[in-house]
Design an enzyme around this catalytic site. Structure first.
Site, PDB file in Angstrom:
ATOM      1  N   HIS A  45       0.863  -1.185   0.000  1.00 11.85           N
ATOM      2  CA  HIS A  45       0.000   0.000   0.000  1.00 11.85           C
ATOM      3  C   HIS A  45       0.896   1.230   0.000  1.00 11.85           C
ATOM      4  CE1 HIS A  45      -3.617   2.264   2.030  1.00 11.85           C
ATOM      5  NE2 HIS A  45      -3.145   2.895   0.961  1.00 11.85           N
ATOM      6  N   GLU A  72      -1.975  -1.324  -3.620  1.00 12.44           N
ATOM      7  CA  GLU A  72      -3.114  -0.662  -2.990  1.00 12.44           C
ATOM      8  C   GLU A  72      -2.861   0.839  -3.006  1.00 12.44           C
ATOM      9  OE1 GLU A  72      -4.499  -4.107   0.184  1.00 12.44           O
ATOM     10  OE2 GLU A  72      -3.351  -2.379   0.911  1.00 12.44           O
ATOM     11  N   HIS A 193      -8.213  -7.931   5.267  1.00 14.37           N
ATOM     12  CA  HIS A 193      -8.173  -6.978   6.370  1.00 14.37           C
ATOM     13  C   HIS A 193      -8.509  -7.676   7.691  1.00 14.37           C
ATOM     14  CE1 HIS A 193      -7.615  -2.847   7.701  1.00 14.37           C
ATOM     15  NE2 HIS A 193      -8.488  -3.141   8.653  1.00 14.37           N
TER      16      HIS A 193
END
EC number: 2.6.99.2
Length: 243
Positions: A45, A72, A193
Site C-alpha cells: 500500500h 493498494e 483486512h
C-alpha cells in the site's frame, strides 16, 4: 474447487524499517522470501504520507517480483500517475485517511461513481487489472460492476474485529452472501483486512473466494517464529568474536 491464492502484504516490514530509519529490514528481500514460501502475489500500500512503503520500494518490487504485484492506493491523481508509470499487475483502490492507523472501511464506490469509473478506465487502459476494496454490501457491489472493475476485495475488518461469536457469525454471513452475489454478477472476489491464523478458515472455505490478502498476522507470526533462530545466530557471532 479452484486453488485459493494468497497475497502477502509486506507493508509492516517497511514499518519496522522506517521506525529506525535504517535500510533494513528490506521489503524487497521479504517479498523474495514470501514468494519462495508459496505466496501467489505481493501486496503493498503506497500511502499518500509514505508511512511505510515508499516509491522506491514500489519500483524495485515491480522489477524483481517473480509473482504478481498488487498495489493498494487511494484514488488520487498522484497515485494514478504512479500506477500508470509503474504498471503493477493489479491495483486495488482503497479509501485513505491520513489519521487512520490502517484502512478503516471500504471504498464508497456508489457515492463517487464517476470518479471511480474514470480511475478504473484509466488503469485499464494501462493494462492494469483493477480491484475495488469494498464492504460486504450489495449496493457497493452493483456500483463496482458498473465501474468496469474485474475484481472486488471484500473488507473483512468487521468480521475480524467482532467482539463476540454472534457478531462474528453475522459478519461472516454478510461476507458469504456478498461473495455469492458478486460472483453471480461476474466479479472475481478477493478478501482481506484483519485476517489471522485464528479466523481465516471460514473465509478461506467460501468457494467464491479467489484470493486472500493477509499481512499483519503473517509478519507478526514471522517475528515470533523466527526469533529463536535470530537470537541464536547473534549469540553465535558474539561467541565467534571471542575465540
Amino acid at each position: 474447487m479452484a486453488e485459493l491464492l494468497l497475497g502477502v502484504n509486506i507493508d509492516h516490514i517497511a514499518t519496522l524499517r522506517n521506525a529506525r530509519g535504517t535500510p533494513y529490514p528490506d521489503p524487497v528481500q521479504a517479498a523474495f522470501v514470501a514468494e519462495q514460501a508459496g505466496a501467489d502475489g505481493i501486496t503493498v500500500h503506497l500511502r499518500e504520507d509514505r508511512r511505510h512503503i515508499t516509491d522506491r520500494d514500489v519500483r524495485i518490487l515491480r522489477e524483481t517480483l517473480q509473482t504478481r504485484m498488487n498495489l493498494e492506493m487511494a484514488v488520487t491523481e498522484e497515485m494514478l500517475n504512479i500506477a500508470c508509470e509503474v504498471k503493477p499487475h493489479f491495483c486495488c483502490l482503497v479509501p485513505e485517511k491520513r489519521q487512520e492507523v490502517t484502512t478503516e472501511g471500504g471504498l464508497d464506490v456508489a457515492g463517487q461513481q464517476e470518479k471511480i469509473d474514470n480511475a478504473v478506465a484509466r488503469l485499464s487502459q494501462a493494462n492494469i487489472l483493477v480491484s475495488l476494496f469494498i464492504d460486504a454490501d450489495k449496493r457497493q457491489i452493483d456500483a463496482a460492476v458498473a465501474s468496469g472493475a474485474a475484481y472486488i476485495e471484500i473488507h473483512t475488518g468487521a468480521y475480524a474485529d467482532a467482539p463476540d461469536d454472534e457478531t462474528r457469525q453475522h459478519e461472516f454471513e454478510r461476507i458469504r452472501d456478498a461473495a455469492t452475489y458478486a460472483a453471480a454478477k461476474g466479479l472475481k472476489v478477493n478478501a482481506g483486512h484483519g485476517l489471522t491464523y485464528h479466523n481465516v478458515l471460514p473465509i478461506a472455505a467460501l468457494p467464491e473466494m479467489h484470493e486472500l490478502n493477509i499481512g499483519h498476522a503473517i509478519i507478526g507470526r514471522a517475528v515470533i517464529s523466527g526469533l529463536k533462530d535470530a537470537v541464536a545466530e547473534m549469540k553465535s557471532l558474539m561467541r565467534e568474536a571471542r575465540r
